[in-house]
Design a protein around this motif. Structure first.
Motif, PDB file in Angstrom:
ATOM      1  N   HIS A 263      41.534  42.277  90.772  1.00 53.81           N
ATOM      2  CA  HIS A 263      42.784  42.832  90.251  1.00 53.81           C
ATOM      3  C   HIS A 263      42.853  42.868  88.729  1.00 53.81           C
ATOM      4  CE1 HIS A 263      44.754  43.374  94.125  1.00 53.81           C
ATOM      5  NE2 HIS A 263      44.149  42.265  94.506  1.00 53.81           N
ATOM      6  N   GLY A 264      41.699  42.775  88.079  1.00 50.61           N
ATOM      7  CA  GLY A 264      41.658  42.945  86.627  1.00 50.61           C
ATOM      8  C   GLY A 264      41.911  41.696  85.827  1.00 50.61           C
ATOM      9  N   PHE A 265      41.761  40.525  86.443  1.00 58.66           N
ATOM     10  CA  PHE A 265      41.994  39.251  85.747  1.00 58.66           C
ATOM     11  C   PHE A 265      40.708  38.421  85.727  1.00 58.66           C
ATOM     12  CE2 PHE A 265      46.065  40.249  88.001  1.00 58.66           C
ATOM     13  CZ  PHE A 265      46.836  40.546  86.877  1.00 58.66           C
ATOM     14  N   ASP A 266      39.604  39.035  85.367  1.00 59.19           N
ATOM     15  CA  ASP A 266      38.303  38.366  85.425  1.00 59.19           C
ATOM     16  C   ASP A 266      38.096  37.524  84.170  1.00 59.19           C
ATOM     17  OD1 ASP A 266      35.899  37.566  86.378  1.00 59.19           O
ATOM     18  OD2 ASP A 266      34.849  39.460  86.006  1.00 59.19           O
ATOM     19  N   TYR A 267      38.847  36.442  84.092  1.00 63.54           N
ATOM     20  CA  TYR A 267      38.785  35.507  82.971  1.00 63.54           C
ATOM     21  C   TYR A 267      38.361  34.131  83.495  1.00 63.54           C
ATOM     22  CZ  TYR A 267      41.774  39.195  81.044  1.00 63.54           C
ATOM     23  OH  TYR A 267      42.282  40.415  80.663  1.00 63.54           O
ATOM     24  N   PRO A 268      37.869  33.267  82.625  1.00 68.08           N
ATOM     25  CA  PRO A 268      37.520  31.906  83.084  1.00 68.08           C
ATOM     26  C   PRO A 268      38.721  31.224  83.715  1.00 68.08           C
ATOM     27  CG  PRO A 268      36.695  32.301  80.857  1.00 68.08           C
ATOM     28  CD  PRO A 268      37.578  33.455  81.189  1.00 68.08           C
ATOM     29  N   MET A 269      38.485  30.528  84.828  1.00 68.11           N
ATOM     30  CA  MET A 269      39.570  29.905  85.575  1.00 68.11           C
ATOM     31  C   MET A 269      39.277  28.431  85.800  1.00 68.11           C
ATOM     32  SD  MET A 269      40.847  30.585  89.493  1.00 68.11           S
ATOM     33  CE  MET A 269      39.531  29.538  90.135  1.00 68.11           C
ATOM     34  N   LEU A 270      40.306  27.626  85.629  1.00 66.36           N
ATOM     35  CA  LEU A 270      40.220  26.195  85.906  1.00 66.36           C
ATOM     36  C   LEU A 270      41.176  25.863  87.036  1.00 66.36           C
ATOM     37  CD1 LEU A 270      39.032  23.436  84.968  1.00 66.36           C
ATOM     38  CD2 LEU A 270      41.080  23.192  83.542  1.00 66.36           C
ATOM     39  N   LEU A 271      40.635  25.359  88.154  1.00 60.96           N
ATOM     40  CA  LEU A 271      41.484  24.820  89.218  1.00 60.96           C
ATOM     41  C   LEU A 271      42.040  23.480  88.772  1.00 60.96           C
ATOM     42  CD1 LEU A 271      39.598  25.458  92.583  1.00 60.96           C
ATOM     43  CD2 LEU A 271      41.669  26.580  91.786  1.00 60.96           C
ATOM     44  N   HIS A 272      43.309  23.264  89.026  1.00 57.66           N
ATOM     45  CA  HIS A 272      44.005  22.120  88.446  1.00 57.66           C
ATOM     46  C   HIS A 272      44.928  21.524  89.490  1.00 57.66           C
ATOM     47  CE1 HIS A 272      46.943  20.151  85.668  1.00 57.66           C
ATOM     48  NE2 HIS A 272      45.877  19.996  84.907  1.00 57.66           N
ATOM     49  N   SER A 273      45.376  20.312  89.254  1.00 56.42           N
ATOM     50  CA  SER A 273      46.432  19.711  90.064  1.00 56.42           C
ATOM     51  C   SER A 273      47.319  18.883  89.148  1.00 56.42           C
ATOM     52  CB  SER A 273      45.845  18.830  91.173  1.00 56.42           C
ATOM     53  OG  SER A 273      45.106  17.761  90.627  1.00 56.42           O
ATOM     54  N   GLY A 274      48.579  18.787  89.485  1.00 55.85           N
ATOM     55  CA  GLY A 274      49.510  17.983  88.692  1.00 55.85           C
ATOM     56  C   GLY A 274      50.055  18.728  87.492  1.00 55.85           C
ATOM     57  N   LEU A 275      50.830  18.007  86.685  1.00 55.05           N
ATOM     58  CA  LEU A 275      51.432  18.605  85.500  1.00 55.05           C
ATOM     59  C   LEU A 275      50.351  19.037  84.513  1.00 55.05           C
ATOM     60  CD1 LEU A 275      54.452  16.176  84.999  1.00 55.05           C
ATOM     61  CD2 LEU A 275      54.505  18.528  85.856  1.00 55.05           C
ATOM     62  N   LYS A 276      50.599  20.150  83.843  1.00 57.33           N
ATOM     63  CA  LYS A 276      49.539  20.808  83.082  1.00 57.33           C
ATOM     64  C   LYS A 276      49.493  20.433  81.604  1.00 57.33           C
ATOM     65  CE  LYS A 276      49.428  24.858  86.135  1.00 57.33           C
ATOM     66  NZ  LYS A 276      49.654  26.316  86.237  1.00 57.33           N
ATOM     67  N   GLY A 277      50.491  19.710  81.112  1.00 60.82           N
ATOM     68  CA  GLY A 277      50.574  19.454  79.683  1.00 60.82           C
ATOM     69  C   GLY A 277      49.334  18.834  79.055  1.00 60.82           C
ATOM     70  N   PRO A 278      48.808  17.728  79.577  1.00 61.24           N
ATOM     71  CA  PRO A 278      47.627  17.124  78.956  1.00 61.24           C
ATOM     72  C   PRO A 278      46.424  18.060  78.914  1.00 61.24           C
ATOM     73  CG  PRO A 278      48.719  15.534  80.378  1.00 61.24           C
ATOM     74  CD  PRO A 278      49.381  16.856  80.633  1.00 61.24           C
ATOM     75  N   THR A 279      46.230  18.851  79.968  1.00 61.26           N
ATOM     76  CA  THR A 279      45.117  19.805  79.982  1.00 61.26           C
ATOM     77  C   THR A 279      45.326  20.897  78.944  1.00 61.26           C
ATOM     78  OG1 THR A 279      44.711  19.366  82.316  1.00 61.26           O
ATOM     79  CG2 THR A 279      43.860  21.438  81.439  1.00 61.26           C
TER      80      THR A 279
END
Length: 214
Positions: A125-141
């Motif tokens: 769908h045109g979003f071929d960017y690096p992706m990080l799977l994550h869990s929990g609140l995102k602030g520290p990342t």
């Protein structure tokens, strides 16, 4: 199956602007796709609050599904249903234009087994960017990502707790909230005095362009 990226693997340019972008209700219309999936399992969605499992019901029943059943459906969705998501209107074109000057990282909270379906959907769908799977609140990342560039950074998400977490951990990162599903939007907790609030990418794209200096 694609290899998962870890935080140190992410290609972040040390001087370029950085956009950190969520998926569900930001790039993908998750609620609509999940609603179709649970319908095939014999359940229905009634959106009357800003929630996921608490909006799921057995037909004819007044009580929402218990958490365990809802969570099982959510996990199964990423095996059997995650390809059936509509992209949010205007998001792909807006990010493509912004990516000419800024790095784009997809930061999504999803189970580990979602890697293949999620990366495949994004690429189609045109979003071929690096992706990080994550869990929990995102602030520290987000703080760690933004700390790797001297350029301006922005974070886009639908969930207020993630935006508040980013404000606490990475206050210099600009924050924007968008909830694509029109049925869900009226119930969403927001704080427009702290995080820019947008209904669609028609206004969000230009706001992000101003942050990165376009």
């Amino acid at each position: 199956m694609p290899a998962p990226l870890s935080l140190p693997d992410l290609p972040i340019h040390p001087t370029a602007p950085l956009l950190i972008v969520d998926v569900d209700e930001v790039l993908a219309r998750f609620m609509g796709g999940f609603e179709r999936f649970i319908g095939r399992q014999g359940y229905e969605m009634r959106i009357d609050r800003f929630a996921l499992f608490q909006n799921l019901y057995r037909p004819g029943e007044a009580e929402c599904l218990d958490f365990q059943t809802g969570k099982a459906l959510f996990d199964q969705f990423f095996y059997d249903g995650a390809d059936d998501l509509d992209p949010v209107e205007g998001a792909a074109d807006a990010l493509a234009a912004l990516s000419r000057q800024a790095g784009v990282i997809i930061l999504t909270n999803a189970p580990a087994h979602a890697l293949e379906s999620r990366t495949g959907w994004l690429a189609r769908h045109g979003f071929d960017y690096p992706m990080l799977l994550h869990s929990g609140l995102k602030g520290p990342t987000i703080a760690e990502m933004a700390g790797r560039t001297r350029g301006p950074a922005a974070f886009i998400d639908d969930l207020l707790p993630n935006l508040e977490s980013s404000a606490e951990s990475a206050p210099a990162v600009s924050r924007f909230q968008i909830i694509a599903d029109e049925r869900l939007r009226p119930y969403a907790p927001t704080a427009p005095d702290r995080h820019g609030l947008h209904e669609d990418w028609t206004t969000l794209g230009p706001a992000l362009a101003r942050v990165i200096g376009r």
